[in-house]
Write a protein that holds these residues in place. Sequence first.
Motif, mmCIF file in Angstrom:
data_model
loop_
_atom_site.group_PDB
_atom_site.id
_atom_site.type_symbol
_atom_site.label_atom_id
_atom_site.label_comp_id
_atom_site.label_asym_id
_atom_site.label_seq_id
_atom_site.Cartn_x
_atom_site.Cartn_y
_atom_site.Cartn_z
ATOM 1 N N THR A 146 0.833 -1.191 0.000
ATOM 2 C CA THR A 146 0.000 0.000 0.000
ATOM 3 C C THR A 146 0.873 1.248 0.000
ATOM 4 O O THR A 146 1.973 1.247 0.577
ATOM 5 C CB THR A 146 -0.979 0.003 1.186
ATOM 6 O OG1 THR A 146 -1.905 1.096 1.040
ATOM 7 C CG2 THR A 146 -0.243 0.138 2.519
ATOM 8 N N SER A 147 0.397 2.276 -0.658
ATOM 9 C CA SER A 147 1.128 3.535 -0.714
ATOM 10 C C SER A 147 0.119 4.653 -0.919
ATOM 11 O O SER A 147 -1.071 4.399 -1.157
ATOM 12 C CB SER A 147 2.153 3.522 -1.859
ATOM 13 O OG SER A 147 1.513 3.367 -3.115
ATOM 14 N N ARG A 148 0.590 5.872 -0.826
ATOM 15 C CA ARG A 148 -0.301 7.004 -1.051
ATOM 16 C C ARG A 148 0.458 8.129 -1.709
ATOM 17 O O ARG A 148 1.680 8.281 -1.523
ATOM 18 C CB ARG A 148 -0.959 7.468 0.256
ATOM 19 C CG ARG A 148 -0.031 8.085 1.271
ATOM 20 C CD ARG A 148 -0.763 8.248 2.620
ATOM 21 N NE ARG A 148 -1.951 9.073 2.495
ATOM 22 C CZ ARG A 148 -2.989 9.032 3.351
ATOM 23 N NH1 ARG A 148 -2.964 8.203 4.374
ATOM 24 N NH2 ARG A 148 -4.019 9.813 3.182
ATOM 25 N N ASP A 149 -0.297 8.895 -2.471
ATOM 26 C CA ASP A 149 0.225 10.101 -3.085
ATOM 27 C C ASP A 149 -0.737 11.218 -2.698
ATOM 28 O O ASP A 149 -1.789 11.395 -3.334
ATOM 29 C CB ASP A 149 0.312 9.926 -4.604
ATOM 30 C CG ASP A 149 0.969 11.101 -5.294
ATOM 31 O OD1 ASP A 149 0.983 12.197 -4.721
ATOM 32 O OD2 ASP A 149 1.438 10.931 -6.432
ATOM 33 N N ASN A 150 -0.404 11.945 -1.661
ATOM 34 C CA ASN A 150 -1.324 12.972 -1.167
ATOM 35 C C ASN A 150 -1.479 14.121 -2.165
ATOM 36 O O ASN A 150 -2.506 14.795 -2.175
ATOM 37 C CB ASN A 150 -0.871 13.477 0.192
ATOM 38 C CG ASN A 150 -1.189 12.493 1.311
ATOM 39 O OD1 ASN A 150 -2.013 11.588 1.141
ATOM 40 N ND2 ASN A 150 -0.538 12.645 2.448
ATOM 41 N N ALA A 151 -0.485 14.311 -2.995
ATOM 42 C CA ALA A 151 -0.615 15.348 -4.025
ATOM 43 C C ALA A 151 -1.702 14.973 -5.033
ATOM 44 O O ALA A 151 -2.359 15.855 -5.599
ATOM 45 C CB ALA A 151 0.715 15.542 -4.727
ATOM 46 N N LYS A 152 -1.875 13.675 -5.251
ATOM 47 C CA LYS A 152 -2.926 13.194 -6.149
ATOM 48 C C LYS A 152 -4.170 12.777 -5.385
ATOM 49 O O LYS A 152 -5.135 12.294 -5.987
ATOM 50 C CB LYS A 152 -2.413 12.017 -6.969
ATOM 51 C CG LYS A 152 -1.289 12.373 -7.940
ATOM 52 C CD LYS A 152 -0.872 11.174 -8.766
ATOM 53 C CE LYS A 152 0.201 11.561 -9.770
ATOM 54 N NZ LYS A 152 0.635 10.393 -10.583
ATOM 55 N N ASN A 153 -4.115 12.915 -4.057
ATOM 56 C CA ASN A 153 -5.276 12.584 -3.232
ATOM 57 C C ASN A 153 -5.712 11.137 -3.448
ATOM 58 O O ASN A 153 -6.915 10.839 -3.530
ATOM 59 C CB ASN A 153 -6.436 13.537 -3.549
ATOM 60 C CG ASN A 153 -7.246 13.903 -2.325
ATOM 61 O OD1 ASN A 153 -6.898 13.567 -1.196
ATOM 62 N ND2 ASN A 153 -8.353 14.586 -2.562
ATOM 63 N N THR A 154 -4.752 10.237 -3.530
ATOM 64 C CA THR A 154 -5.032 8.850 -3.867
ATOM 65 C C THR A 154 -4.198 7.912 -2.996
ATOM 66 O O THR A 154 -3.028 8.188 -2.729
ATOM 67 C CB THR A 154 -4.714 8.571 -5.352
ATOM 68 O OG1 THR A 154 -5.481 9.457 -6.167
ATOM 69 C CG2 THR A 154 -5.058 7.137 -5.731
#
Length: 122
Positions: free
Chosen positions: A70-78
Amino acid sequence: QLQLVESGGGLVQPGGSLTLSCTPSQGSLAYSTIGWFRQAPGREMSWLSYISSGGTAVDLADSVKERFATSRDNAKNTVYLRLFALKPEDTGIYYCAAGQGLPRSSDGYSLWGRGTQVTVSS
């Protein structure tokens, strides 16, 4: 009101891979821990993973930690859940959920998506 939307599910052959995404219908995920859960046919919902709001704390269930990430890209809100080396027993509806802290049970999450179906079959 913030709602979650999962995408990326589908039919895949055993051994294949998928990437699931979790995005909000509005607002930001940036301040929430995001968990992933699976509802397999005839079985109770099971926790798969969480990732903290800043992405610094990550955990996966023992049953999937060698094959899922799992990972996240807060800049892409995803937030993503990557599934590798899929098995037929991975079939189910996959849900993302937003909460606080580092919960490993559904009780720790207050906002849920409607899920995306993953079917692993030849």
